[in-house]
Design a protein around this motif. Structure first.
Motif, PDB file in Angstrom:
ATOM      1  N   ARG A  42       0.842  -1.205   0.000  1.00  0.00           N
ATOM      2  CA  ARG A  42       0.000   0.000   0.000  1.00  0.00           C
ATOM      3  C   ARG A  42       0.877   1.255   0.000  1.00  0.00           C
ATOM      4  O   ARG A  42       0.593   2.221  -0.701  1.00  0.00           O
ATOM      5  N   SER A  43       1.938   1.269   0.781  1.00  0.00           N
ATOM      6  CA  SER A  43       2.844   2.410   0.835  1.00  0.00           C
ATOM      7  C   SER A  43       3.503   2.641  -0.521  1.00  0.00           C
ATOM      8  O   SER A  43       3.631   3.779  -0.980  1.00  0.00           O
ATOM      9  N   ASN A  44       3.910   1.571  -1.181  1.00  0.00           N
ATOM     10  CA  ASN A  44       4.501   1.663  -2.503  1.00  0.00           C
ATOM     11  C   ASN A  44       3.506   2.283  -3.489  1.00  0.00           C
ATOM     12  O   ASN A  44       3.855   3.195  -4.238  1.00  0.00           O
ATOM     13  N   LEU A  45       2.272   1.796  -3.472  1.00  0.00           N
ATOM     14  CA  LEU A  45       1.246   2.340  -4.363  1.00  0.00           C
ATOM     15  C   LEU A  45       0.952   3.804  -4.036  1.00  0.00           C
ATOM     16  O   LEU A  45       0.776   4.632  -4.940  1.00  0.00           O
ATOM     17  N   HIS A  46       0.896   4.131  -2.747  1.00  0.00           N
ATOM     18  CA  HIS A  46       0.635   5.506  -2.330  1.00  0.00           C
ATOM     19  C   HIS A  46       1.732   6.430  -2.854  1.00  0.00           C
ATOM     20  O   HIS A  46       1.449   7.533  -3.339  1.00  0.00           O
ATOM     21  N   GLY A  47       2.970   5.986  -2.759  1.00  0.00           N
ATOM     22  CA  GLY A  47       4.084   6.781  -3.290  1.00  0.00           C
ATOM     23  C   GLY A  47       3.947   7.024  -4.775  1.00  0.00           C
ATOM     24  O   GLY A  47       4.192   8.131  -5.265  1.00  0.00           O
TER      25      GLY A  47
END
Length: 174
Positions: free
Chosen positions: A154-159
């Motif tokens: 999720r953090s990767n996608l958010h970035g």
């Protein structure tokens, strides 16, 4: 509020991990009910549901989500339990009639006096509360590891989303 669909490998993995989290949570709820149940029939049905939901998390048809890494990061005792409950799921649910079952024939007499003959599987052993405690410990550990993996994706996608221009975001499918 406007929303857009994210596609691609990371989005698909996040979707799979969300489903896995749902299945592990459902299995844990079943185990909780097993620990509270007084009726043997309820326990058998709850075990079936728990093992099915657990087994779905590690099926061959899933998008690769890092299952091997998650399982390999478990302590030795929990890896052993992982294999044990996978075998139980395979033996008792996916391929019934194996060494862990036999069959018994009985006559069922209806309220109206009608009679019918049927064959039922008879488990050679029973799953109960002690196994439920072991299974619960495994499920909690797996949920924690899956949650960590899910947060990373999720953090990767958010970035990636934060790095997109407004125009690129507007052009994503709804």
């Amino acid at each position: 509020m406007d929303s857009r669909r994210l596609d691609g490998g990371h989005a698909r993995i996040l979707e799979v991990l969300t489903g896995i989290d749902d299945d592990l949570s459902a299995a844990e709820r079943c185990v909780g009910r097993i620990l509270e149940s007084e009726q043997k029939e309820d326990i058998a049905l709850l075990w079936t549901e728990a093992l099915v939901r657990y087994g779905r998390c590690f099926g061959k048809g899933l998008v690769p989500w890092g299952a091997r890494e998650v399982v390999n990061s478990l302590p030795y005792l929990l890896r052993t339990r992982y294999r044990h409950f996978r075998r139980l799921r395979d033996t008792l649910i996916s391929h019934p009639g194996g060494l862990d079952h036999t069959y018994g024939t009985k006559v069922v007499i209806g309220d109206d006096g009608s009679r019918r003959v049927q064959c039922e599987p008879i488990s050679m052993f029973s799953l109960g509360r002690l196994e439920a405690i072991d299974f619960c410990e495994l499920l909690v550990a797996l949920q924690s590891l899956v949650a960590r993996r899910r947060a990373g994706i999720r953090s990767n996608l958010h970035g990636r989303v934060c790095g997109m221009s407004d125009e690129v975001l507007r052009n994503l499918p709804k």
